[in-house]
Design a protein around this motif. Structure first.
Motif, PDB file in Angstrom:
ATOM      1  N   UNK A 468       0.936  -1.234  -0.025  1.00  0.00           N
ATOM      2  CA  UNK A 468      -0.082   0.027  -0.156  1.00  0.00           C
ATOM      3  C   UNK A 468       1.123   1.297  -0.066  1.00  0.00           C
ATOM      4  N   UNK A 469       1.947   1.226   0.617  1.00  0.00           N
ATOM      5  CA  UNK A 469       2.860   2.627   0.683  1.00  0.00           C
ATOM      6  C   UNK A 469       3.932   2.052   0.251  1.00  0.00           C
ATOM      7  N   UNK A 470       4.429   2.710  -0.974  1.00  0.00           N
ATOM      8  CA  UNK A 470       5.924   2.360  -1.388  1.00  0.00           C
ATOM      9  C   UNK A 470       6.510   3.736  -1.502  1.00  0.00           C
ATOM     10  N   UNK A 471       7.842   3.334  -1.329  1.00  0.00           N
ATOM     11  CA  UNK A 471       8.713   4.448  -1.001  1.00  0.00           C
ATOM     12  C   UNK A 471       9.532   4.626  -2.411  1.00  0.00           C
ATOM     13  N   UNK A 472      10.603   5.365  -2.536  1.00  0.00           N
ATOM     14  CA  UNK A 472      11.187   5.715  -3.790  1.00  0.00           C
ATOM     15  C   UNK A 472      11.835   4.477  -4.239  1.00  0.00           C
ATOM     16  N   UNK A 473      12.681   3.832  -3.428  1.00  0.00           N
ATOM     17  CA  UNK A 473      13.359   2.397  -3.714  1.00  0.00           C
ATOM     18  C   UNK A 473      12.350   1.624  -4.347  1.00  0.00           C
ATOM     19  N   UNK A 474      11.011   1.474  -3.724  1.00  0.00           N
ATOM     20  CA  UNK A 474      10.208   0.360  -4.217  1.00  0.00           C
ATOM     21  C   UNK A 474       9.872   0.692  -5.753  1.00  0.00           C
ATOM     22  N   UNK A 475       9.612   1.871  -6.203  1.00  0.00           N
ATOM     23  CA  UNK A 475       9.064   2.339  -7.366  1.00  0.00           C
ATOM     24  C   UNK A 475      10.411   2.078  -8.470  1.00  0.00           C
ATOM     25  N   UNK A 476      11.482   2.533  -8.003  1.00  0.00           N
ATOM     26  CA  UNK A 476      12.752   2.274  -8.838  1.00  0.00           C
ATOM     27  C   UNK A 476      12.849   0.795  -9.034  1.00  0.00           C
ATOM     28  N   UNK A 477      12.878  -0.165  -7.979  1.00  0.00           N
ATOM     29  CA  UNK A 477      12.865  -1.516  -8.026  1.00  0.00           C
ATOM     30  C   UNK A 477      11.960  -2.117  -9.051  1.00  0.00           C
ATOM     31  N   UNK A 478      10.607  -1.351  -9.078  1.00  0.00           N
ATOM     32  CA  UNK A 478       9.374  -2.138  -9.624  1.00  0.00           C
ATOM     33  C   UNK A 478       9.926  -1.868 -11.435  1.00  0.00           C
ATOM     34  N   UNK A 479      10.171  -0.612 -11.654  1.00  0.00           N
ATOM     35  CA  UNK A 479      10.748  -0.299 -13.160  1.00  0.00           C
ATOM     36  C   UNK A 479      11.793  -1.234 -13.654  1.00  0.00           C
ATOM     37  N   UNK A 480      12.873  -1.403 -12.454  1.00  0.00           N
ATOM     38  CA  UNK A 480      13.857  -2.355 -12.725  1.00  0.00           C
ATOM     39  C   UNK A 480      13.493  -3.683 -13.230  1.00  0.00           C
ATOM     40  N   UNK A 481      12.486  -4.225 -12.234  1.00  0.00           N
ATOM     41  CA  UNK A 481      12.008  -5.591 -12.374  1.00  0.00           C
ATOM     42  C   UNK A 481      11.454  -5.697 -13.833  1.00  0.00           C
ATOM     43  N   UNK A 482      10.532  -4.604 -14.253  1.00  0.00           N
ATOM     44  CA  UNK A 482       9.806  -4.855 -15.456  1.00  0.00           C
ATOM     45  C   UNK A 482      10.582  -4.975 -16.627  1.00  0.00           C
ATOM     46  N   UNK A 483      12.092  -4.167 -16.475  1.00  0.00           N
ATOM     47  CA  UNK A 483      13.121  -4.363 -17.626  1.00  0.00           C
ATOM     48  C   UNK A 483      13.735  -5.573 -17.420  1.00  0.00           C
ATOM     49  N   UNK A 484      14.008  -6.167 -16.373  1.00  0.00           N
ATOM     50  CA  UNK A 484      14.593  -7.397 -16.063  1.00  0.00           C
ATOM     51  C   UNK A 484      13.741  -8.668 -16.749  1.00  0.00           C
ATOM     52  N   UNK A 485      12.388  -8.469 -16.470  1.00  0.00           N
ATOM     53  CA  UNK A 485      11.424  -9.390 -16.866  1.00  0.00           C
ATOM     54  C   UNK A 485      11.327  -9.377 -18.449  1.00  0.00           C
ATOM     55  N   UNK A 486      11.661  -8.391 -19.171  1.00  0.00           N
ATOM     56  CA  UNK A 486      11.475  -8.165 -20.664  1.00  0.00           C
ATOM     57  C   UNK A 486      12.664  -8.940 -21.232  1.00  0.00           C
ATOM     58  N   UNK A 487      13.833  -8.670 -20.323  1.00  0.00           N
ATOM     59  CA  UNK A 487      15.224  -9.243 -20.877  1.00  0.00           C
ATOM     60  C   UNK A 487      14.995 -10.824 -20.820  1.00  0.00           C
ATOM     61  N   UNK A 488      14.474 -11.324 -19.455  1.00  0.00           N
ATOM     62  CA  UNK A 488      14.434 -12.731 -19.449  1.00  0.00           C
ATOM     63  C   UNK A 488      13.538 -13.330 -20.355  1.00  0.00           C
ATOM     64  N   UNK A 489      12.294 -12.546 -20.702  1.00  0.00           N
ATOM     65  CA  UNK A 489      11.463 -13.176 -21.697  1.00  0.00           C
ATOM     66  C   UNK A 489      12.140 -13.378 -22.973  1.00  0.00           C
ATOM     67  N   UNK A 490      12.888 -12.324 -23.347  1.00  0.00           N
ATOM     68  CA  UNK A 490      13.558 -12.235 -24.616  1.00  0.00           C
ATOM     69  C   UNK A 490      14.707 -13.241 -24.624  1.00  0.00           C
ATOM     70  N   UNK A 491      15.344 -13.626 -23.656  1.00  0.00           N
ATOM     71  CA  UNK A 491      16.337 -14.704 -23.547  1.00  0.00           C
ATOM     72  C   UNK A 491      15.797 -16.021 -23.805  1.00  0.00           C
ATOM     73  N   UNK A 492      14.544 -16.116 -23.154  1.00  0.00           N
ATOM     74  CA  UNK A 492      13.766 -17.502 -23.339  1.00  0.00           C
ATOM     75  C   UNK A 492      13.374 -17.734 -24.538  1.00  0.00           C
ATOM     76  N   UNK A 493      12.915 -16.634 -25.289  1.00  0.00           N
ATOM     77  CA  UNK A 493      12.283 -16.473 -26.578  1.00  0.00           C
ATOM     78  C   UNK A 493      13.513 -17.157 -27.475  1.00  0.00           C
TER      79      UNK A 493
END
Length: 544
Positions: A468-493
């Motif tokens: 419910x309450x997200x700090x600056x780190x949480x938002x930065x981590x979420x952006x980073x995770x989206x990027x990492x998930x995209x990279x992993x999906x591309x590697x699997x593909x």
């Protein structure tokens, strides 16, 4: 853009149809000349119309032999780029015609392979002539059909089927020597299997002695002269046994030191081959030793050393083919000529020079006009060939015929050559199978590991987004995770794509294999049925 594409396609189609029309025009012109010449030079002979029509059919058959059968001799050399298409056509045309005219012989068996008993015709010359005309036309039509669909088939089997079908139509099933037909059927299996085994064995030996060595140059200096000497022995022996057998008495008259026999024996042929092989070995070892510093220590460097031997192989195979297989075109024609001129049926017939010329020139014309289609099929559309592989196929073509003939096994030179190409292709698949298996296992491991990471990232992302309450780190981590998930999906593909292509690695095209084998199996029965139909058609036309 689409209009321009359509216009380009129209131009290509018009150009292609124009070339096809010119080819057809040249072929028809040659056949017309043969028809007119035959008719004009046999004016005083009864039934000379039969002879003129038979000459036309013989010319048509010769053109189709050139279009289909000659590809086996030069196709591997073209596919490996040892010869250009133009160079291959010139060499094959010259040596095919030379083989036919120089070593084609003065007498030919009228019934190829003795597949029917000519006594069953009961001395009826007209029936025999109709049967031979039907055999010629049906074999030529079948070869034409096979060439159109780019299937290299045996011209010997085509004419065998033609003679059998016309013989059955004329005199019943009892006319056929079924034991001989059984041997021919056996050759459908023996020829390609032996050709494949011999070609694969030579390719494996070349790889083991040179390609797999660290110092390829040192290995080449030692082994290339040996392999080429073996080739020299094989081809001189093959040429003596198959290419010179019809003119051997003349050869013996010139070279009096040779044994006075009607045909060359295996021992004489093998000894001549050994003499040539020794000379080749001495000369080639010296040449390669002197040029060793110019040879690259790579597979390509070794490959280049087989280029010149391949050119010689293509020429010698063409000469032997011209000498040996020209009878497929002119055997029935010589039989008809003999029957018309002498008014009887003979198991052997003399070959007038004009009849031999029809065979020799027709084969050369057919090769020049329609040969490239089958040369491409044999050279590059079954499996990829380089000089080593093509050299191994050429070796198979000579050695298999030599040993099979000595053992009395029925073989087809077409089936041997194409079987050799399949053999080197399947050997490549076998040798590469270990590497491919390792790649497949690695790709699967990568996919499993990447999926685990993807699952962990997705879980962490879900946990962070649920807060419910997200700090600056949480938002930065979420952006980073989206990027990492995209990279992993591309590697699997990518890993899945690579896995799919690795699992599909096939060095022999299965569609080509199925098409060619099917054409081989149906050649004799198809030509036989066609011949019977043509016989009844000719008989009906000529009796009314």
């Amino acid at each position: 853009m689409e209009i321009q594409t359509v216009k380009k396609m129209e131009k290509v189609a018009i150009k292609s149809s124009g070339i096809d029309f010119m080819r057809l025009g040249f072929a028809l012109f040659f056949m017309a000349i043969v028809l007119v010449y035959s008719f004009a030079t046999s004016g005083g002979v009864p039934n000379n119309v039969f002879l003129a029509i038979a000459a036309l059919f013989g010319a048509y058959m010769a053109v189709n032999i050139g279009a289909n059968d000659v590809a086996n001799n030069v196709g591997p050399a073209v596919g490996s780029k040892a010869l250009t298409m133009g160079g291959a056509i010139v060499i094959a045309a010259v040596f095919e015609a030379s083989g036919a005219l120089i070593a084609g012989g003065e007498v030919v068996k009228t019934i190829k392979k003795g597949i029917i008993d000519i006594s069953a015709f009961g001395g009826n010359t007209d029936t025999f002539i109709w049967a031979m005309m039907a055999a010629l036309l049906s074999a030529a039509l079948w070869l034409n059909f096979a060439t159109y669909f780019k299937a290299p088939v045996s011209t010997t089997h085509s004419i065998v089927g033609g003679v059998m079908g016309a013989g059955i139509a004329a005199a019943g099933f009892g006319i056929v020597a079924w034991g001989t037909m059984g041997k021919i059927a056996l050759s459908w299996v023996i020829s390609p299997v032996l050709g494949g085994i011999v070609a694969a064995s030579f390719l494996f030996a070349i790889k083991k002695t040179m390609v797999f060595k660290k110092d390829k140059i040192e290995a080449a200096v030692k082994w290339v002269p040996i392999f080429v000497s073996i080739m020299s022995w094989a081809f001189v022996t093959y040429l003596t046994l198959k290419g010179l057998k019809k003119i051997w008495p003349t050869v013996v008259e010139i070279f009096t030191f040779l044994p006075d026999t009607k045909k060359p024996t295996f021992i004489v042929a093998a000894l001549l081959g050994l003499v040539v092989a020794f000379v080749v070995y001495v000369m080639l070892r010296k040449i390669i030793s002197n040029k060793a510093h110019n040879i690259e220590n790579t597979r390509d460097g070794i490959n280049q050393l087989f280029t010149v031997p391949l050119i010689f192989a293509a020429a010698l195979l063409s000469f032997a083919h011209g000498a040996n297989d020209v009878a497929n075109a002119i055997g029935p024609l010589a039989a008809i000529n003999d029957a018309v001129i002498n008014g009887g049926i003979s198991s052997k017939a003399g070959i007038p020079l004009w009849v031999m010329g029809v065979g020799a020139i027709g084969i050369a014309i057919g090769l020049a006009l329609y040969g490239p289609k089958l040369i491409k099929t044999v050279g590059s559309e079954i499996t990829e060939l380089d000089q080593m592989r093509a050299f191994s196929v050429a070796m198979a073509a000579a050695i298999t015929v030599i040993f099979a003939s000595q053992l009395g096994l029925p073989v087809s030179s077409t089936h041997i050559a194409v079987g050799g190409i399949f053999g080197v292709g399947f050997l490549r698949e076998y040798l590469e199978s270990t590497n491919v298996k390792d790649e497949i296992a690695l790709d699967r491991e990568i996919i499993v590991d990447e999926k685990k990471l993807l699952k962990a990232y997705a879980g962490e992302l879900k946990t962070l987004e649920a807060k419910e309450k997200k700090g600056k780190y949480d938002y930065e981590r979420i952006v980073e995770l989206y990027k990492m998930i995209d990279e992993e999906e591309e590697k699997i593909k990518e890993a899945k794509k690579h896995l799919k292509s690795a699992e599909k690695v096939k060095y022999v095209k299965r569609d080509a294999l199925k098409k060619i084998v099917a054409a081989w199996v149906i050649t004799v029965p198809a030509a036989a049925v066609l011949s019977a139909l043509v016989y009844f058609m000719l008989r009906g036309m000529l009796l009314h």
